[in-house]
Motif scaffolding. Structure first.
Motif, mmCIF file in Angstrom:
data_model
loop_
_atom_site.group_PDB
_atom_site.id
_atom_site.type_symbol
_atom_site.label_atom_id
_atom_site.label_comp_id
_atom_site.label_asym_id
_atom_site.label_seq_id
_atom_site.Cartn_x
_atom_site.Cartn_y
_atom_site.Cartn_z
ATOM 1 N N PRO A 1 0.809 -1.223 0.000
ATOM 2 C CA PRO A 1 0.000 0.000 0.000
ATOM 3 C C PRO A 1 0.843 1.273 0.000
ATOM 4 N N GLU B 1 0.030 1.024 -10.191
ATOM 5 C CA GLU B 1 -1.055 0.630 -9.289
ATOM 6 C C GLU B 1 -1.545 -0.758 -9.680
ATOM 7 N N ALA C 1 -4.204 6.967 -3.600
ATOM 8 C CA ALA C 1 -3.932 5.879 -2.665
ATOM 9 C C ALA C 1 -4.302 4.545 -3.307
ATOM 10 N N GLY C 2 -3.534 3.511 -2.984
ATOM 11 C CA GLY C 2 -3.834 2.199 -3.527
ATOM 12 C C GLY C 2 -2.739 1.202 -3.235
ATOM 13 N N ASN C 3 -2.865 0.033 -3.838
ATOM 14 C CA ASN C 3 -1.843 -0.996 -3.729
ATOM 15 C C ASN C 3 -0.950 -0.900 -4.966
ATOM 16 N N TYR C 4 0.357 -0.801 -4.754
ATOM 17 C CA TYR C 4 1.265 -0.491 -5.854
ATOM 18 C C TYR C 4 2.405 -1.504 -5.959
#
Length: 250
Positions: free
Chosen positions: A191, A248, A230-233
């Motif tokens: 994240p 992402e 924002a996110g999972n990268y």
């Protein structure tokens, strides 16, 4: 005359086949005999490897001779290691030799352990064995194995990621980047929040990289790299070529 030529050609053909058959029948046959027997190191062996002792001898691997029946040829030996309990499904090579022993340096053992997928700075259970072959690859035989304990060191620089977008923010410690031996690149998967990041060496600002042009090129001491969403990268950092990507994960 033509018939004579035909008969002569047929005779030569039969003779050639006969000679080839004789060659096959008389060709020496080599078969596996007895496998090598690993003598040392045994399962009571344990070592912590350090980079400043790379040229020192970590251990001496010794074994009894493998035998093969038939005309003798060169027997080559390979010292192999693998994760304990995997039955050498994915072995890593420590060294090759035609002798019956091999002094293995700290650097050699460390490199083999890392190539075998073992974790740096952690005690690992490592299976070790010796493989024998005739010539380059023929008639492999495998010795018994022992399980030794090895704590390797990381043979790469310690790069990390820091910034308001990272899990620890601008605070120590950095979010460590994982190193891939195959690609020679660093990575992070996880994240990130809205904010900024930079990359730095050894949890210190002496050597750090940002991106002055926001062009995915690393610049020494460059500007903070924005993370707008924002996110999972997945973050990939190529220090050698001064490049990076931030993708992402959907």
């Amino acid at each position: 005359m033509k018939n004579i030529y035909k008969i002569l050609i047929a005779f030569i053909g039969v003779l050639a086949v006969s000679c080839n058959a004789d060659d096959v029948d008389n060709r020496p046959v080599i078969e596996a005999g007895t496998a090598p027997v690993l003598l040392t190191p045994k399962s009571d062996f344990s070592i912590v490897l350090t980079g400043d002792t790379g040229n020192d001898i970590a251990t001496t691997v010794t074994w009894n001779k493998a035998t093969y029946t038939g005309t003798q040829t060169i027997v080559n030996y390979t010292i192999e290691i693998a994760k304990a309990g995997t039955n050498f499904a994915s072995p890593a090579t420590v060294s090759n030799t035609t002798a019956l022993s091999k002094e293995v340096t700290v650097a050699e053992l460390n490199s083999a352990v890392l190539n075998g997928g073992f974790t740096p700075y952690q005690e690992n259970d490592v299976d070790i064995r010796v493989k024998s072959v005739v010539g380059a690859t023929g008639l492999p035989q495998y010795s018994n194995s022992f399980t030794i304990k090895v704590t390797p060191y990381a043979a790469w620089d310690n790069w990390g990621m820091i910034g308001s977008a990272t899990p620890n923010g601008w605070n120590d410690p950095d979010t460590d980047l994982n190193y891939d031996l195959a690609t020679k690149k660093y990575s992070y998967v996880g994240p990130l929040v809205v904010g900024e990041i930079k990359f730095r060496l050894n949890d210190d600002w002496t050597t750090n990289y940002g991106d002055d042009g926001n062009d995915k090129k690393l610049d020494a001491g460059g500007a903070n790299i924005p993370v707008p969403v924002a996110g999972n990268y997945t973050v990939i950092v190529d220090i050698a070529n001064k490049e990076y990507t931030i993708t992402e994960n959907k």
